[in-house]
Design a protein around this motif. Structure first.
Motif, PDB file in Angstrom:
ATOM      1  N   PRO A  70     -36.223  19.014  -1.381  1.00  0.00           N
ATOM      2  CA  PRO A  70     -36.670  20.405  -1.334  1.00  0.00           C
ATOM      3  C   PRO A  70     -37.735  20.663  -2.392  1.00  0.00           C
ATOM      4  N   LYS A  71     -38.561  21.658  -2.138  1.00  0.00           N
ATOM      5  CA  LYS A  71     -39.613  21.991  -3.091  1.00  0.00           C
ATOM      6  C   LYS A  71     -39.821  23.504  -3.121  1.00  0.00           C
ATOM      7  N   ILE A  72     -40.357  23.977  -4.218  1.00  0.00           N
ATOM      8  CA  ILE A  72     -40.690  25.391  -4.374  1.00  0.00           C
ATOM      9  C   ILE A  72     -42.045  25.470  -5.054  1.00  0.00           C
ATOM     10  N   SER A  93     -40.158  18.136   1.954  1.00  0.00           N
ATOM     11  CA  SER A  93     -41.127  17.189   2.488  1.00  0.00           C
ATOM     12  C   SER A  93     -40.625  15.765   2.330  1.00  0.00           C
ATOM     13  N   PHE A  94     -41.131  14.890   3.203  1.00  0.00           N
ATOM     14  CA  PHE A  94     -40.891  13.454   3.144  1.00  0.00           C
ATOM     15  C   PHE A  94     -42.161  12.790   2.634  1.00  0.00           C
ATOM     16  N   GLY A 107     -44.134  17.779   5.623  1.00  0.00           N
ATOM     17  CA  GLY A 107     -43.000  18.657   5.397  1.00  0.00           C
ATOM     18  C   GLY A 107     -43.123  20.013   6.060  1.00  0.00           C
ATOM     19  N   LEU A 108     -42.098  20.833   5.856  1.00  0.00           N
ATOM     20  CA  LEU A 108     -42.024  22.195   6.375  1.00  0.00           C
ATOM     21  C   LEU A 108     -41.788  23.160   5.223  1.00  0.00           C
ATOM     22  N   ASN A 109     -42.257  24.403   5.380  1.00  0.00           N
ATOM     23  CA  ASN A 109     -42.019  25.398   4.344  1.00  0.00           C
ATOM     24  C   ASN A 109     -42.101  26.808   4.899  1.00  0.00           C
TER      25      ASN A 109
END
Length: 392
Positions: free
Chosen positions: A201-203, A180-181, A162-164
């Motif tokens: 999405p993630k936090i 992320s996948f 993933g990206l962040n």
């Protein structure tokens, strides 16, 4: 779920309270603890996910909680500066697919690597890769859980990418947001194994256990081109279920395990400190091809078939991302030769793997071979030798 959330809440305070009492300051230098939450979408890649399940509902959403412990690099080694001072560590991942009766509550233990594309004074744009093992699935059972064709065993592999964006809040705290996948599969070690794929999405919040480190900045020498020749041997097993076998249903869905093995060779050109490009060939024996069985005493027994029917020859381009002694490998491959038999997999397949160099020449690794970009064929466990030389 509430218990896990309580653990996530309490652990940081336990760790922080012990910092000055039981741990020497140097031990905690450059380490972080992180808690995170994700909520997203489940791809409809098989009938079970599409709604052919006990609840007759499409499984289209999931949520996940993470607890991670990581080390921030400072540039003391060349590779740390090349990757713009990444962090790496271990994590615990708990997923909820809103169907615990048929899926369970899977828990993953994994290692991860987080590195910036771009770093500013308080903000970084990062990519993150994770790989590990997942437990606590409620897997397929032909009597008690007959719809779950996605997960055939109680354990599986865990792959996450993933990206962040990460922002510095103060001297101790960071916040990160991205997506992320995630892919879950046992690599056909046990069928059925259609797999589960998520995107969401993630936090997360990070706490630095000590003061932030200072980054070391040295002038790096220009890369001198190198070439290498690799030869490796691999082996594994693949599970096959014979649906037409007239035996006890439990015995039928245990299936039979067949060997897969072979040799592979790759010629690589390393174009930078971080990247290699190459071309390779693979010669493999796949025991599941033209597999035949007999029934004896209500059990499946393999029947010998021609060795030549199980031979496959492949060609593939290769890319390696080099992270110190570890390499991440991507190899889109094509079968050049195999016998014409029924129910063959596609000519084009994909390999993604990871390897570790024990020395300058000896390495070992694990590679997932799949097709259609989401269906696992089998797992290759490999060991190999490298011959390396500099360009003139």
């Amino acid at each position: 779920m509430r218990t896990f959330l309580a653990i996530l809440y309490v652990i940081p305070f336990i760790v922080f309270s012990q910092t000055n009492k039981k741990l020497e300051p140097r031990i905690l230098n450059n380490f972080k603890i992180q808690i995170g939450y994700q909520n997203g979408y489940v791809f409809a890649t098989n009938d079970f996910i599409k709604g052919i399940n006990g609840e007759n509902n499409r499984i289209n959403a999931f949520q996940a909680f993470t607890l991670k412990f990581s080390k921030q690099t400072t540039g003391i080694n060349k590779w740390e500066q090349l990757f713009k001072y990444p962090s790496y560590g271990v994590g615990i991942y708990l997923a909820d697919f809103h169907n615990p009766e048929e899926i369970g509550t899977p828990i993953a233990l994994y290692g991860f690597f987080n590195a910036p594309f771009k770093r500013w004074s308080k903000l970084t744009f990062n990519y993150e890769l994770g790989f590990g093992a997942t437990f606590n699935w409620k897997s397929f059972n032909p009597i008690t859980n007959q719809y779950n064709i996605a997960i055939g065993a109680g354990q599986s592999f865990f792959i996450d990418a993933g990206l962040n964006l990460e922002y510095r809040l103060n001297k101790k705290m960071d916040i990160a947001a991205g997506f992320s996948f995630t892919h879950f599969s046992n690599g056909a070690l046990k069928k059925p194994n259609k797999g589960i794929n998520n995107l969401g999405p993630k936090i997360s919040f990070k706490y630095n256990l000590k003061d932030r480190p200072f980054f070391i900045k040295n002038n790096l020498s220009s890369y001198i081109g190198e070439k290498e020749w690799l030869i490796s041997a691999f082996g594994g097993i693949k599970n096959v279920i014979f649906d037409n076998a007239n035996i006890d249903i439990i015995e039928k869905y245990e299936g039979l395990n067949f060997p897969v093995f072979g040799v592979s060779t790759v010629f690589n050109k390393q174009v930078s400190y971080k990247s290699k490009f190459g071309i390779g060939m693979s010669f493999s024996y796949n025991g599941t091809l033209d597999a035949q069985v007999a029934i004896e005493n209500n059990q499946l027994e393999p029947v010998e078939s021609a060795f030549s029917n199980k031979i496959q020859i492949s060609i593939f381009p290769s890319y390696e991302l080099i992270i110190n002694k570890v390499s991440l490998i991507v190899q889109p491959a094509f079968y050049l030769f195999r016998k014409k038999i029924k129910n063959k997999t596609p000519v084009f397949y994909q390999k993604i793997g990871i390897k570790y160099h024990f020395s300058n020449n000896l390495f070992a690794g694990i590679t997932l071979r799949d097709y259609s970009f989401h269906v696992s064929d089998f797992i290759e466990w490999n060991i190999g030798y490298r011959i390396k030389w500099r360009e003139k």
